[in-house]
Design an enzyme around this catalytic site. Structure first.
Site, mmCIF file in Angstrom:
data_model
loop_
_atom_site.group_PDB
_atom_site.id
_atom_site.type_symbol
_atom_site.label_atom_id
_atom_site.label_comp_id
_atom_site.label_asym_id
_atom_site.label_seq_id
_atom_site.Cartn_x
_atom_site.Cartn_y
_atom_site.Cartn_z
ATOM 1 N N ASP A 203 -36.080 -25.109 34.407
ATOM 2 C CA ASP A 203 -37.535 -25.171 34.570
ATOM 3 C C ASP A 203 -37.914 -25.298 36.043
ATOM 4 O OD1 ASP A 203 -40.135 -25.173 33.607
ATOM 5 O OD2 ASP A 203 -40.224 -27.353 33.389
ATOM 6 N N CYS B 237 -38.215 -18.015 10.799
ATOM 7 C CA CYS B 237 -39.392 -18.789 10.396
ATOM 8 C C CYS B 237 -39.849 -18.435 8.975
ATOM 9 C CB CYS B 237 -40.548 -18.551 11.367
ATOM 10 S SG CYS B 237 -40.354 -19.380 12.972
ATOM 11 N N CYS C 297 -43.155 -19.738 6.584
ATOM 12 C CA CYS C 297 -43.603 -21.071 7.004
ATOM 13 C C CYS C 297 -44.618 -20.976 8.139
ATOM 14 C CB CYS C 297 -42.406 -21.906 7.458
ATOM 15 S SG CYS C 297 -42.851 -23.572 8.032
ATOM 16 N N CYS D 49 -46.232 -25.358 11.718
ATOM 17 C CA CYS D 49 -46.527 -25.626 13.127
ATOM 18 C C CYS D 49 -47.924 -25.143 13.513
ATOM 19 C CB CYS D 49 -45.469 -24.997 14.029
ATOM 20 S SG CYS D 49 -45.324 -23.201 13.884
ATOM 21 N N CYS E 49 -54.212 -26.325 24.156
ATOM 22 C CA CYS E 49 -53.005 -27.075 23.816
ATOM 23 C C CYS E 49 -53.056 -28.467 24.449
ATOM 24 C CB CYS E 49 -51.775 -26.310 24.302
ATOM 25 S SG CYS E 49 -50.217 -27.199 24.116
ATOM 26 N N CYS F 62 -47.718 -33.408 23.611
ATOM 27 C CA CYS F 62 -47.969 -33.430 22.167
ATOM 28 C C CYS F 62 -46.740 -32.848 21.479
ATOM 29 C CB CYS F 62 -49.207 -32.599 21.832
ATOM 30 S SG CYS F 62 -49.564 -32.488 20.062
ATOM 31 N N CYS G 78 -41.567 -28.998 12.090
ATOM 32 C CA CYS G 78 -40.687 -27.854 11.816
ATOM 33 C C CYS G 78 -39.573 -28.252 10.848
ATOM 34 C CB CYS G 78 -40.083 -27.325 13.112
ATOM 35 S SG CYS G 78 -38.965 -25.921 12.867
#
Length: 339
Positions: A129, A183, A186, A189, A209, A236, A243
């Site tokens: 990062d 996924c 589903c 999220c 967000c 958050c 999940c």
């Protein structure tokens, strides 16, 4: 060589290790440019710089032949969803409760890289990062996991709670197959997001967000969103926490990722009282330190306004004339909300 590198990576403390060839990332240019064109990155102007590096790791470092992508668990000891009920206490994202992961992961990456040079030669560069690297698409291309409908990486082996780091190398290493989407139908999220930050599956509008609003956004948060932030004061975890793949998640093995008294649901009145020196001392060595006292106390005041605790009204009143106008604005909002 690949087997030896994977074995060494696990010895260094990483939980996952996969390899991908350095080259263009399929689908990234189109998705990234559409995201930026819609302004969904908000104030994160750094995302607009060196877009070509994000689209193709070989542009970042043309000599690179392979990228080793690694995952390191920060699985929490607590349930982030249950912690939302502690309305008079501040909820800090699981990844930020302990020491700054940038420092911990980067040192592991460097140790792995030095071992590779000693064993096999070549050159290396490590990133966590810290450069324009499209880490999540790169990790999916390497087979580490896939980008779920919430755009975060999900692993069949570890769920969602892990950091990503990468070692770029001039060595040719046999690559792993890319991971595919698991996924299915589903959408937990997407449905759990309190601010409706997902315009569609696999799309994020960062401007809505809570992680973005509490960390990257510098000014006042739009009033329509403040009441939806609850007691979340730094980041958050909702879309990660729900999940189903987290049934495979494991708690962080490195105890430095676990929180202490400074970050484990601290009392809001205690945090609101922090001046600049107190803030820097309390969060020394934490990723929280980088947002500064003003932004942090702003978040705390929104949480106070959402707490429903009448006793905290006096705490907010004491900050209505704060030298930071954003803090003062948040304090006035909290007073009105509790009044």
């Amino acid at each position: 060589m690949r087997g030896a590198v994977v074995e060494r990576a696990l010895q260094e403390g990483f939980s996952l290790c996969r390899v991908v060839r350095a080259g263009p990332l399929e689908g990234v240019p189109e998705g990234l440019r559409a995201f930026l064109a819609r302004g969904r990155h908000g104030e994160m102007g750094w995302m607009e710089r060196r877009v070509d590096w994000r689209e193709d790791p070989s542009v970042l470092w043309p000599e690179a032949k392979s990228v080793i992508v690694l995952g390191e668990s920060y699985g929490p000891e607590f349930d982030p969803m249950a912690a939302l009920e502690a309305r008079d206490r501040g909820l800090i994202s699981a990844y930020a409760r302990g020491r700054d992961y940038h420092d911990i992961v980067k040192k592991r990456l460097k140790r792995l890289g030095r071992w590779m040079i000693d064993e096999f030669g070549g050159e290396i560069k490590v990133f966590v990062d810290t450069a324009p690297v499209a880490e999540k698409p790169l990790a999916q291309a390497a087979g580490l996991g896939w980008q779920g409908k919430h755009t975060n990486l999900v692993s069949r082996d570890m769920g969602s709670w892990f950091f990503i780091g990468s070692v770029f190398t001039t060595l040719e290493i046999e690559p792993d197959p890319a991971e595919v989407d698991h996924c299915g139908i589903c959408r937990k999220c997407l449905d759990v997001c309190p601010t409706e930050a997902f315009p569609a599956p696999y799309q994020l509008d960062a401007r809505r967000c809570i992680s973005y609003l509490t960390i990257e956004h510098a000014g006042p948060v739009p009033e329509a969103l403040r009441g939806k932030m609850g007691n979340r004061i730094y980041g958050c975890d909702d879309c990660l926490a729900v999940c189903p793949w987290n049934k495979f998640a494991v708690e962080a093995a490195d105890m430095r990722y676990h929180g202490g008294t400074e970050t484990d649901l601290p009392a809001l009145e205690e945090l609101a009282a922090l001046d600049d020196a107190g803030f820097r001392a309390r969060f020394s060595g934490s990723p929280i330190k980088r947002i500064g006292r003003g932004r942090f106390v702003r978040n705390v005041l929104y949480a106070i306004g959402n707490s429903g605790a009448a006793r905290l009204r006096l705490v907010a009143q004491g900050l209505c004339e704060d030298d930071d106008p954003v803090v003062a604005d948040a304090a006035r909002w909290a007073v009105a909300r509790l009044g």
